[in-house]
Design a protein around this motif. Structure first.
Motif, PDB file in Angstrom:
ATOM      1  N   VAL A   1       0.779  -1.377   0.269  1.00 46.30           N
ATOM      2  CA  VAL A   1      -0.548  -0.446   0.304  1.00 46.30           C
ATOM      3  C   VAL A   1       0.894   1.246   0.535  1.00 46.30           C
ATOM      4  CG1 VAL A   1      -2.425  -1.039   0.998  1.00 46.30           C
ATOM      5  CG2 VAL A   1      -0.102  -0.369   2.608  1.00 46.30           C
ATOM      6  N   GLY A   2       1.435   1.015  -0.086  1.00 44.30           N
ATOM      7  CA  GLY A   2       3.053   2.564   0.864  1.00 44.30           C
ATOM      8  C   GLY A   2       4.470   2.120   0.166  1.00 44.30           C
ATOM      9  N   ILE A   3       5.482   3.300   0.340  1.00 42.92           N
ATOM     10  CA  ILE A   3       6.774   2.516   0.866  1.00 42.92           C
ATOM     11  C   ILE A   3       7.397   4.061   1.422  1.00 42.92           C
ATOM     12  CG2 ILE A   3       7.592   4.459  -1.643  1.00 42.92           C
ATOM     13  CD1 ILE A   3       9.656   1.643  -2.188  1.00 42.92           C
ATOM     14  N   LEU A   4       8.152   3.924   2.399  1.00 39.81           N
ATOM     15  CA  LEU A   4       8.136   5.113   3.125  1.00 39.81           C
ATOM     16  C   LEU A   4      10.094   4.729   3.400  1.00 39.81           C
ATOM     17  CD1 LEU A   4       7.295   6.114   5.809  1.00 39.81           C
ATOM     18  CD2 LEU A   4       8.572   4.188   7.310  1.00 39.81           C
ATOM     19  N   THR A   5      10.341   6.514   3.284  1.00 43.54           N
ATOM     20  CA  THR A   5      12.293   6.256   3.179  1.00 43.54           C
ATOM     21  C   THR A   5      12.211   6.813   4.348  1.00 43.54           C
ATOM     22  OG1 THR A   5      12.077   8.757   1.989  1.00 43.54           O
ATOM     23  CG2 THR A   5      11.663   6.053   0.497  1.00 43.54           C
ATOM     24  N   LYS A   6      13.350   7.380   4.841  1.00 46.33           N
ATOM     25  CA  LYS A   6      13.855   8.819   5.841  1.00 46.33           C
ATOM     26  C   LYS A   6      12.736   9.529   5.486  1.00 46.33           C
ATOM     27  CE  LYS A   6      17.579   6.188   7.756  1.00 46.33           C
ATOM     28  NZ  LYS A   6      18.831   6.701   7.750  1.00 46.33           N
ATOM     29  N   GLY A   7      13.190  10.272   4.517  1.00 47.93           N
ATOM     30  CA  GLY A   7      12.340  11.431   4.139  1.00 47.93           C
ATOM     31  C   GLY A   7      11.148  11.672   4.307  1.00 47.93           C
ATOM     32  N   ASP A   8      10.434  10.532   3.952  1.00 52.59           N
ATOM     33  CA  ASP A   8       8.600  11.085   4.163  1.00 52.59           C
ATOM     34  C   ASP A   8       8.679  10.907   5.753  1.00 52.59           C
ATOM     35  OD1 ASP A   8       8.431   9.911   1.730  1.00 52.59           O
ATOM     36  OD2 ASP A   8       8.063   7.632   1.861  1.00 52.59           O
ATOM     37  N   ILE A   9       9.476   9.745   6.337  1.00 53.13           N
ATOM     38  CA  ILE A   9       9.164  10.607   8.596  1.00 53.13           C
ATOM     39  C   ILE A   9       9.547  11.573   8.457  1.00 53.13           C
ATOM     40  CG2 ILE A   9      10.111   9.540  11.177  1.00 53.13           C
ATOM     41  CD1 ILE A   9      10.253   6.885   9.489  1.00 53.13           C
ATOM     42  N   ILE A  10      10.757  12.707   7.787  1.00 51.94           N
ATOM     43  CA  ILE A  10      11.093  13.953   8.602  1.00 51.94           C
ATOM     44  C   ILE A  10      10.031  14.721   8.138  1.00 51.94           C
ATOM     45  CG2 ILE A  10      12.189  15.515   7.979  1.00 51.94           C
ATOM     46  CD1 ILE A  10      14.539  13.583   8.092  1.00 51.94           C
ATOM     47  N   SER A  11       9.670  14.620   7.203  1.00 53.51           N
ATOM     48  CA  SER A  11       8.377  15.481   6.047  1.00 53.51           C
ATOM     49  C   SER A  11       6.604  15.013   6.524  1.00 53.51           C
ATOM     50  CB  SER A  11       7.982  15.461   4.900  1.00 53.51           C
ATOM     51  OG  SER A  11       7.899  15.040   3.955  1.00 53.51           O
ATOM     52  N   GLY A  12       6.921  14.409   7.313  1.00 55.13           N
ATOM     53  CA  GLY A  12       5.376  13.859   8.057  1.00 55.13           C
ATOM     54  C   GLY A  12       5.315  14.162   9.096  1.00 55.13           C
ATOM     55  N   LEU A  13       6.615  14.238   9.834  1.00 54.67           N
ATOM     56  CA  LEU A  13       6.568  14.574  11.196  1.00 54.67           C
ATOM     57  C   LEU A  13       6.393  16.036  11.030  1.00 54.67           C
ATOM     58  CD1 LEU A  13       8.975  12.362  13.100  1.00 54.67           C
ATOM     59  CD2 LEU A  13       6.788  12.259  13.726  1.00 54.67           C
ATOM     60  N   LEU A  14       6.689  17.251  10.391  1.00 57.50           N
ATOM     61  CA  LEU A  14       7.160  18.776  10.357  1.00 57.50           C
ATOM     62  C   LEU A  14       5.717  18.874   9.829  1.00 57.50           C
ATOM     63  CD1 LEU A  14      10.721  19.071   8.672  1.00 57.50           C
ATOM     64  CD2 LEU A  14       9.850  19.553  11.289  1.00 57.50           C
ATOM     65  N   ARG A  15       4.773  18.077   9.221  1.00 59.55           N
ATOM     66  CA  ARG A  15       3.474  18.332   8.200  1.00 59.55           C
ATOM     67  C   ARG A  15       2.143  18.047  10.145  1.00 59.55           C
ATOM     68  NH1 ARG A  15       3.829  15.069   3.905  1.00 59.55           N
ATOM     69  NH2 ARG A  15       3.268  13.645   5.262  1.00 59.55           N
ATOM     70  N   GLN A  16       2.954  16.882  10.797  1.00 60.53           N
ATOM     71  CA  GLN A  16       1.982  16.906  11.948  1.00 60.53           C
ATOM     72  C   GLN A  16       2.865  18.599  13.224  1.00 60.53           C
ATOM     73  OE1 GLN A  16       0.519  14.766  12.205  1.00 60.53           O
ATOM     74  NE2 GLN A  16      -1.138  15.612  14.184  1.00 60.53           N
ATOM     75  N   LEU A  17       3.282  18.620  13.421  1.00 60.77           N
ATOM     76  CA  LEU A  17       3.597  19.467  13.785  1.00 60.77           C
ATOM     77  C   LEU A  17       3.049  20.545  13.531  1.00 60.77           C
ATOM     78  CD1 LEU A  17       7.781  19.402  14.460  1.00 60.77           C
ATOM     79  CD2 LEU A  17       5.718  18.962  17.024  1.00 60.77           C
ATOM     80  N   GLU A  18       3.302  21.036  12.512  1.00 65.13           N
ATOM     81  CA  GLU A  18       2.999  22.458  12.046  1.00 65.13           C
ATOM     82  C   GLU A  18       1.143  21.994  12.316  1.00 65.13           C
ATOM     83  OE1 GLU A  18       3.842  23.281   8.126  1.00 65.13           O
ATOM     84  OE2 GLU A  18       2.798  25.591   7.670  1.00 65.13           O
ATOM     85  N   ARG A  19       0.741  21.335  11.539  1.00 65.84           N
ATOM     86  CA  ARG A  19      -0.779  21.250  12.535  1.00 65.84           C
ATOM     87  C   ARG A  19      -0.745  21.689  13.303  1.00 65.84           C
ATOM     88  NH1 ARG A  19      -1.824  17.434   8.540  1.00 65.84           N
ATOM     89  NH2 ARG A  19      -0.767  15.250   9.644  1.00 65.84           N
ATOM     90  N   GLU A  20      -0.648  21.186  14.424  1.00 59.95           N
ATOM     91  CA  GLU A  20      -0.202  21.381  16.040  1.00 59.95           C
ATOM     92  C   GLU A  20      -0.795  22.739  16.726  1.00 59.95           C
ATOM     93  OE1 GLU A  20       0.808  18.432  18.768  1.00 59.95           O
ATOM     94  OE2 GLU A  20       0.380  16.398  17.354  1.00 59.95           O
ATOM     95  N   TYR A  21       1.018  22.648  15.436  1.00 59.80           N
ATOM     96  CA  TYR A  21       0.918  24.237  16.033  1.00 59.80           C
ATOM     97  C   TYR A  21      -0.115  25.100  15.750  1.00 59.80           C
ATOM     98  CZ  TYR A  21       3.348  28.925  15.340  1.00 59.80           C
ATOM     99  OH  TYR A  21       3.658  30.312  15.349  1.00 59.80           O
ATOM    100  N   LEU A  22      -0.682  25.338  14.383  1.00 62.96           N
ATOM    101  CA  LEU A  22      -1.491  26.601  14.376  1.00 62.96           C
ATOM    102  C   LEU A  22      -2.922  25.772  14.831  1.00 62.96           C
ATOM    103  CD1 LEU A  22      -1.156  25.329  10.461  1.00 62.96           C
ATOM    104  CD2 LEU A  22      -0.433  27.177  11.503  1.00 62.96           C
ATOM    105  N   ALA A  23      -3.051  24.712  15.373  1.00 61.78           N
ATOM    106  CA  ALA A  23      -4.291  24.003  15.908  1.00 61.78           C
ATOM    107  C   ALA A  23      -3.631  25.087  17.603  1.00 61.78           C
ATOM    108  CB  ALA A  23      -4.102  23.178  16.124  1.00 61.78           C
ATOM    109  N   ARG A  24      -3.016  25.385  18.133  1.00 62.78           N
ATOM    110  CA  ARG A  24      -2.522  26.226  19.222  1.00 62.78           C
ATOM    111  C   ARG A  24      -1.994  27.128  18.792  1.00 62.78           C
ATOM    112  NH1 ARG A  24       2.575  24.833  21.197  1.00 62.78           N
ATOM    113  NH2 ARG A  24       2.904  23.647  20.662  1.00 62.78           N
TER     114      ARG A  24
END
Lengths: 303, 116
Positions: A124-147
């Motif tokens: 269903v997908g493929i995962l690289t270290k880059g995916d993890i980094i950008s995924g976590l950054l996206r999540q951090l930004e979402r939480e930051y905006l919510a705050r």
């Protein structure tokens, strides 16, 4: 202190966020009977360094740029992918937390892991270290905006006011033909609206529309005023002048229609876009104008 | 890319807000019509223009643009300098013609586009 809380936030995220939240879903894969030669184009075009080998929807191996280079070195470009791929593939499941993936990357030294659905075992997908980094950054930004939103709750000014109706009235005088101060009213209104906690998108729209109304007063009249009223339901902006008036409002609303003199156009104004911008930004707009008497533009922005 | 990197790579002159060049910039908008910028530029855009008068600062501020870049060797008007400094809006300039300047920015990875 901030450093520490950031760090632990990241810790928290790698446990909370699932592999499927950060993986790449559009997987470029290759079939086992594909000649190794054809990998070159695939790797180059998609800018990837490895790809899963899939037969009838099922993962059967993985082949990387290192494998390709080895074949190139040994002159085996006509070999089938199936003969040169790694078959003991380590995989991740879509519902695993990202921390599992992080550990796996650390342990194995591999650059990517195919991701399977735990139930169907399909890729269903493929995962690289880059995916993890950008995924976590996206999540951090979402939480930051919510705050951020929490910190500046909408309409805090009106909270706790007990009245049948409540409003704030802001008035700005606009000097005619004074290009040096033009835009001051819109700027002041904008920062005031921010300060009282109005939603960013509404503030931006109201500021743009007010700026255009203000410019019209500056360009075409000897002066006027802008009055804004803020209630818990809406912001209204009324721009009023005693200028020459608009003979044909419908015509003036046509994009590109302008009666601005040349010297104004040289400054980059008078392109016949002002009223359109206002119309686009406001939820409601009315123009009342009498030739020789003046113009009133009423705009409303819902909250 | 940071504004600072763009300044360095293209040798832009920095007229104001030198302390505000740490901002990340990914997109740009080029126009000399202020209403067009008001309508179509997006927050954070780098704005390339030939206009040198003080109203550019109001537009940049209202649209929350990253910086104003004057092309074609134009220098900012004194009032523009004063207002931009006061509002802490980076005002940059380049001797390159506008077409050339935008092309160089594109080469550095900046992209265009507009608000719908």
């Amino acid at each position: 202190m901030l450093e520490r809380s950031r760090f632990s936030k990241l810790r928290e995220l790698v446990y909370e966020v699932k592999v499927e939240d950060v993986m790449t879903r559009e997987v470029v894969s290759v079939e086992p009977d594909c000649p190794v030669r054809e990998l070159r184009e695939l790797l180059k075009n998609h800018r990837i360094s490895g790809l899963p080998v899939v037969q009838h929807g099922e993962l059967v191996g993985i082949i990387s740029i290192e494998d390709f280079i080895k074949c190139l070195w040994n002159g085996e470009l006509d070999a089938k992918v199936a003969q040169r791929m790694t078959t003991s593939v380590e995989v991740l499941f879509a519902d695993e937390p990202v921390i599992h993936a992080v550990q796996k990357f650390e342990r194995s030294g591999y650059g990517r892991f195919p991701v399977l659905d735990r139930g169907t075992r399909r890729l269903v997908g493929i995962l690289t270290k880059g995916d993890i980094i950008s995924g976590l950054l996206r999540q951090l930004e979402r939480e930051y905006l919510a705050r951020e939103q929490e910190r500046a709750p909408q309409k805090p000014l009106f909270r706790g006011l007990v009245a049948d109706s409540a409003s704030i009235r802001l008035c700005y005088r606009v000097a005619g033909r004074d290009f040096n101060r033009a835009g001051a009213a819109a700027s002041a209104l904008k920062s005031t609206l921010y300060r009282i906690g109005i939603d960013r998108d509404v503030v931006r729209r109201a500021a743009i529309a007010t700026y255009e109304a203000e410019m019209n007063i500056v360009i075409f009249t000897d002066g006027g005023e802008i009055e804004s009223q803020i209630t818990p339901e809406a912001i209204t902006v009324l721009a009023r002048d005693q200028g020459p008036g608009i003979p044909d409002v419908q015509k003036a609303l046509q994009p590109g229609f302008s009666t601005a003199p040349d010297w104004v156009r040289e400054l980059g104004f008078g392109a016949g876009m002002g009223l359109n911008n206002m119309q686009k930004c406001a939820d409601r707009m009315d123009i009342r104008s009498q030739v020789g008497r003046g113009t009133e533009v009423f705009m409303q922005f819902a909250l | 890319m940071q504004l600072q990197d763009i300044v360095q790579k293209l040798g832009l002159d920095v007229h104001t807000a030198a302390g505000r060049l740490g901002r990340a910039v990914h997109r740009g908008y080029a126009s000399d019509i202020l209403s067009d910028v008001m309508a179509h530029a997006r927050p954070g855009d780098l704005w390339v223009t030939l206009q040198t008068h003080v109203n550019t600062v109001a537009v940049a501020e209202l649209k929350e643009l990253a910086a104003i870049v004057l092309a074609g060797g134009r220098r900012p008007d004194p009032e523009t300098l004063e207002k931009a400094a006061q509002r802490e809006i980076p005002l940059l300039s380049s001797p390159l013609p506008k077409f050339e300047l935008v092309g160089r920015l594109y080469q550095l990875g900046l992209r265009g586009g507009q608000e719908p």
